[in-house]
Design a protein around this motif. Structure first.
Motif, PDB file in Angstrom:
ATOM      1  N   GLY A 246       0.416  -1.471  -0.093  1.00 30.10           N
ATOM      2  CA  GLY A 246       0.360  -0.126  -0.137  1.00 30.10           C
ATOM      3  C   GLY A 246       1.057   1.492  -0.050  1.00 30.10           C
ATOM      4  O   GLY A 246       1.108   2.556  -0.427  1.00 30.10           O
ATOM      5  N   VAL A 247       2.709   1.266   0.400  1.00 27.04           N
ATOM      6  CA  VAL A 247       3.159   2.474   0.218  1.00 27.04           C
ATOM      7  C   VAL A 247       3.398   3.435  -1.092  1.00 27.04           C
ATOM      8  O   VAL A 247       3.198   2.540  -2.122  1.00 27.04           O
ATOM      9  N   VAL A 248       2.526   4.566  -1.126  1.00 30.02           N
ATOM     10  CA  VAL A 248       3.087   5.068  -2.124  1.00 30.02           C
ATOM     11  C   VAL A 248       4.836   6.229  -1.857  1.00 30.02           C
ATOM     12  O   VAL A 248       4.383   6.797  -1.175  1.00 30.02           O
ATOM     13  N   VAL A 249       5.256   5.914  -2.848  1.00 30.93           N
ATOM     14  CA  VAL A 249       6.621   6.528  -2.735  1.00 30.93           C
ATOM     15  C   VAL A 249       6.972   8.005  -3.604  1.00 30.93           C
ATOM     16  O   VAL A 249       6.254   7.907  -4.558  1.00 30.93           O
ATOM     17  N   LEU A 250       7.364   8.961  -2.670  1.00 29.75           N
ATOM     18  CA  LEU A 250       7.404  10.122  -3.056  1.00 29.75           C
ATOM     19  C   LEU A 250       8.759  10.813  -4.150  1.00 29.75           C
ATOM     20  O   LEU A 250       9.589  10.754  -3.249  1.00 29.75           O
ATOM     21  N   SER A 251       9.508  10.504  -5.034  1.00 28.12           N
ATOM     22  CA  SER A 251      10.874  11.334  -5.879  1.00 28.12           C
ATOM     23  C   SER A 251      10.365  12.358  -6.896  1.00 28.12           C
ATOM     24  O   SER A 251       8.862  12.759  -6.971  1.00 28.12           O
ATOM     25  N   HIS A 252      11.568  12.851  -7.017  1.00 28.16           N
ATOM     26  CA  HIS A 252      11.642  13.532  -8.153  1.00 28.16           C
ATOM     27  C   HIS A 252      12.455  13.732  -9.265  1.00 28.16           C
ATOM     28  O   HIS A 252      13.047  12.872  -9.292  1.00 28.16           O
ATOM     29  N   ASP A 253      11.276  14.008 -10.220  1.00 30.51           N
ATOM     30  CA  ASP A 253      12.199  14.581 -11.913  1.00 30.51           C
ATOM     31  C   ASP A 253      13.052  15.212 -12.015  1.00 30.51           C
ATOM     32  O   ASP A 253      13.275  15.250 -13.366  1.00 30.51           O
ATOM     33  N   ALA A 254      12.475  16.055 -10.819  1.00 31.85           N
ATOM     34  CA  ALA A 254      12.746  17.881 -11.895  1.00 31.85           C
ATOM     35  C   ALA A 254      13.007  18.767 -10.366  1.00 31.85           C
ATOM     36  O   ALA A 254      13.043  18.159  -9.257  1.00 31.85           O
ATOM     37  N   GLY A 255      13.413  20.214 -10.521  1.00 33.55           N
ATOM     38  CA  GLY A 255      13.253  21.052  -9.824  1.00 33.55           C
ATOM     39  C   GLY A 255      14.846  21.670  -9.303  1.00 33.55           C
ATOM     40  O   GLY A 255      14.658  21.733  -7.892  1.00 33.55           O
ATOM     41  N   GLY A 256      15.505  20.276  -9.577  1.00 41.28           N
ATOM     42  CA  GLY A 256      16.895  20.555  -9.272  1.00 41.28           C
ATOM     43  C   GLY A 256      17.580  19.415  -9.738  1.00 41.28           C
ATOM     44  O   GLY A 256      17.417  19.332 -11.444  1.00 41.28           O
ATOM     45  N   ASN A 257      19.196  19.153  -9.256  1.00 36.24           N
ATOM     46  CA  ASN A 257      19.409  18.152 -10.567  1.00 36.24           C
ATOM     47  C   ASN A 257      19.256  16.697  -9.528  1.00 36.24           C
ATOM     48  O   ASN A 257      18.809  15.810  -8.038  1.00 36.24           O
ATOM     49  N   ARG A 258      18.357  15.815 -10.224  1.00 34.73           N
ATOM     50  CA  ARG A 258      17.995  14.562 -10.258  1.00 34.73           C
ATOM     51  C   ARG A 258      18.743  13.701 -10.172  1.00 34.73           C
ATOM     52  O   ARG A 258      18.477  12.485 -10.287  1.00 34.73           O
ATOM     53  N   SER A 259      20.008  13.277 -10.320  1.00 39.04           N
ATOM     54  CA  SER A 259      20.421  12.477 -10.985  1.00 39.04           C
ATOM     55  C   SER A 259      20.801  11.227  -9.796  1.00 39.04           C
ATOM     56  O   SER A 259      20.719  10.007  -9.959  1.00 39.04           O
ATOM     57  N   GLN A 260      20.992  11.812  -8.542  1.00 35.49           N
ATOM     58  CA  GLN A 260      20.814  10.493  -7.697  1.00 35.49           C
ATOM     59  C   GLN A 260      19.442   9.463  -7.754  1.00 35.49           C
ATOM     60  O   GLN A 260      19.366   8.366  -7.600  1.00 35.49           O
ATOM     61  N   SER A 261      18.604  10.604  -7.808  1.00 26.20           N
ATOM     62  CA  SER A 261      16.762   9.801  -7.959  1.00 26.20           C
ATOM     63  C   SER A 261      16.698   8.987  -9.009  1.00 26.20           C
ATOM     64  O   SER A 261      16.383   7.669  -9.109  1.00 26.20           O
ATOM     65  N   VAL A 262      17.489   9.444 -10.243  1.00 25.03           N
ATOM     66  CA  VAL A 262      18.094   7.921 -11.366  1.00 25.03           C
ATOM     67  C   VAL A 262      18.556   7.426 -11.163  1.00 25.03           C
ATOM     68  O   VAL A 262      18.308   5.722 -11.321  1.00 25.03           O
ATOM     69  N   ARG A 263      19.892   6.841 -10.560  1.00 26.56           N
ATOM     70  CA  ARG A 263      20.891   5.972  -9.885  1.00 26.56           C
ATOM     71  C   ARG A 263      19.828   5.395  -9.039  1.00 26.56           C
ATOM     72  O   ARG A 263      19.628   4.543  -9.182  1.00 26.56           O
ATOM     73  N   ALA A 264      19.153   5.550  -8.353  1.00 26.97           N
ATOM     74  CA  ALA A 264      18.438   5.014  -6.845  1.00 26.97           C
ATOM     75  C   ALA A 264      17.406   4.697  -7.268  1.00 26.97           C
ATOM     76  O   ALA A 264      18.021   2.876  -7.150  1.00 26.97           O
ATOM     77  N   LEU A 265      16.758   4.590  -8.721  1.00 27.10           N
ATOM     78  CA  LEU A 265      15.290   4.017  -8.640  1.00 27.10           C
ATOM     79  C   LEU A 265      15.652   2.298  -9.594  1.00 27.10           C
ATOM     80  O   LEU A 265      15.181   1.938  -9.564  1.00 27.10           O
ATOM     81  N   ARG A 266      17.247   2.854 -10.544  1.00 24.27           N
ATOM     82  CA  ARG A 266      17.754   1.493 -10.906  1.00 24.27           C
ATOM     83  C   ARG A 266      18.435   0.597  -9.967  1.00 24.27           C
ATOM     84  O   ARG A 266      18.012  -0.613 -10.847  1.00 24.27           O
ATOM     85  N   GLY A 267      18.355   1.218  -8.158  1.00 19.30           N
ATOM     86  CA  GLY A 267      18.420   0.177  -7.944  1.00 19.30           C
ATOM     87  C   GLY A 267      17.811  -0.996  -7.050  1.00 19.30           C
ATOM     88  O   GLY A 267      17.968  -1.740  -6.964  1.00 19.30           O
ATOM     89  N   TYR A 268      16.899  -0.097  -6.771  1.00 20.94           N
ATOM     90  CA  TYR A 268      15.528  -0.229  -5.557  1.00 20.94           C
ATOM     91  C   TYR A 268      14.685  -1.007  -6.489  1.00 20.94           C
ATOM     92  O   TYR A 268      13.832  -2.105  -6.076  1.00 20.94           O
ATOM     93  N   LEU A 269      14.260  -0.268  -7.909  1.00 20.04           N
ATOM     94  CA  LEU A 269      13.686  -1.340  -8.515  1.00 20.04           C
ATOM     95  C   LEU A 269      13.236  -2.109  -8.309  1.00 20.04           C
ATOM     96  O   LEU A 269      11.968  -3.255  -8.227  1.00 20.04           O
ATOM     97  N   PRO A 270      13.706  -2.970  -9.416  1.00 21.04           N
ATOM     98  CA  PRO A 270      14.589  -4.572  -9.561  1.00 21.04           C
ATOM     99  C   PRO A 270      14.483  -5.957  -8.063  1.00 21.04           C
ATOM    100  O   PRO A 270      14.248  -6.264  -8.073  1.00 21.04           O
ATOM    101  N   GLU A 271      15.337  -4.545  -6.958  1.00 15.36           N
ATOM    102  CA  GLU A 271      15.214  -5.326  -5.284  1.00 15.36           C
ATOM    103  C   GLU A 271      14.125  -5.522  -5.324  1.00 15.36           C
ATOM    104  O   GLU A 271      12.649  -6.116  -4.703  1.00 15.36           O
ATOM    105  N   LEU A 272      12.726  -4.257  -5.489  1.00 17.39           N
ATOM    106  CA  LEU A 272      11.484  -4.471  -4.880  1.00 17.39           C
ATOM    107  C   LEU A 272      10.681  -5.585  -5.379  1.00 17.39           C
ATOM    108  O   LEU A 272       9.835  -6.003  -5.108  1.00 17.39           O
ATOM    109  N   LEU A 273      10.836  -5.744  -6.837  1.00 16.24           N
ATOM    110  CA  LEU A 273      10.651  -6.624  -7.869  1.00 16.24           C
ATOM    111  C   LEU A 273      10.718  -8.318  -7.462  1.00 16.24           C
ATOM    112  O   LEU A 273       9.804  -8.950  -7.113  1.00 16.24           O
TER     113      LEU A 273
END
Length: 284
Positions: A246-273
């Motif tokens: 049921g968790v809704v995750v908040l991240s950002h794809d704009a509003g600043g340097n979001r390179s960390q958000s991009v790299r983090a998604l590549r890591g946690y998405l396959p782990e969650l699956l």
């Protein structure tokens, strides 16, 4: 465009720390409350500069023109009136669905520097997410909106310029939400059915106007705080620890340097699956 984005990012930085507040109480997606009391800010995201102090000042209209009111009609038999969403008094914060289901959301975009990489990662794992767009970003990046729609993602409304909504008059709230809905509808052929208040700062007027525009309010359960640029490993850790049904995750794809958000998604998405989570999106 680059100068405008740099100016926008500078203004948004002014309210980051001032907008930090506690999270609101959890509400299930299918059991939100009817209209009632105003809601205090429940979170923070990079945003435009603070509203001016003193009496409300006249403001120029947002572009494009005021949104044409169209309640949701999807699936309604011909000849029946469209149903207007009920006016809530709290945003939805969780997804009420069976099993290990989670929702990924991204705010403030689209940004051509980071959004394409996020879309690429989601596409690689055949996952759908929600993107809450700012109108001033969406109007300059229509191709990214169409790519989101083509991939089956849910496009939501995050206001035009990311102001602190409770500081605005009703007419300005309608301008902020309505003009953004118009850009989305003109670009992808359908108005948004979900919206999210900047900073998680809701009030009675925003719930009423959102319902008038055919939208339901969605908050979040897990804030990655990626806007603070804490490092990819820190973002990964927050998602790993906070994941749950049921968790809704908040991240950002704009509003600043979001390179960390991009790299983090590549890591946690396959782990969650791999952990058995089903990443999906709610439907109004």
């Amino acid at each position: 465009m680059k100068e405008d984005q740099q100016s926008l990012l500078g203004r948004r930085g002014l309210l980051r720390l001032a907008a930090c507040v506690g999270a609101a109480a959890t509400v299930h997606v299918l059991t939100a409350d009817p209209a009632g009391t105003p809601v205090a800010p429940a979170g923070r995201t990079p945003a435009a500069g603070p509203p001016q102090a003193g009496p409300p000042q006249a403001a120029p209209p947002l572009r494009p023109s005021a949104y044409r009111l169209r309640p949701m009609t999807a699936g309604a038999p011909p000849g029946l009136a469209a149903a207007r969403p009920p006016v809530r008094r709290k945003p939805f914060l969780r997804m009420d669905a069976p099993g290990r289901t989670m929702v990924l959301t991204f705010d403030d975009g689209p940004d051509p520097r980071y959004t394409p990489d996020i879309l690429k990662t989601l596409r690689r794992y055949d996952v759908r997410a929600m993107f809450f767009l700012c109108g001033e970003m969406a109007v300059d990046n229509p191709d990214l909106l169409r790519e989101m729609a083509d991939d089956g993602h849910v496009i939501g409304n995050h206001s035009w310029s990311h102001p602190l909504i409770p500081k605005l008059t009703r007419s300005r709230i309608r301008d902020q939400l309505g003009s953004t809905s118009e850009v989305i509808e003109k670009t992808v052929g359908a108005p948004p059915r979900w919206y999210r208040a900047p900073y998680g700062a809701w009030n009675r007027a925003s719930f009423e106007i959102g319902a008038d525009l055919g939208m339901e309010p969605l908050g979040w359960t897990l804030d990655t705080l990626d806007w603070t640029e804490p490092g990819t490993a820190t973002i990964l850790g927050r998602v790993r620890r906070g994941a749950g049904p049921g968790v809704v995750v908040l991240s950002h794809d704009a509003g600043g340097n979001r390179s960390q958000s991009v790299r983090a998604l590549r890591g946690y998405l396959p782990e969650l699956l791999d952990r058995g989570y089903r990443i999906t999106v709610p439907h109004a």
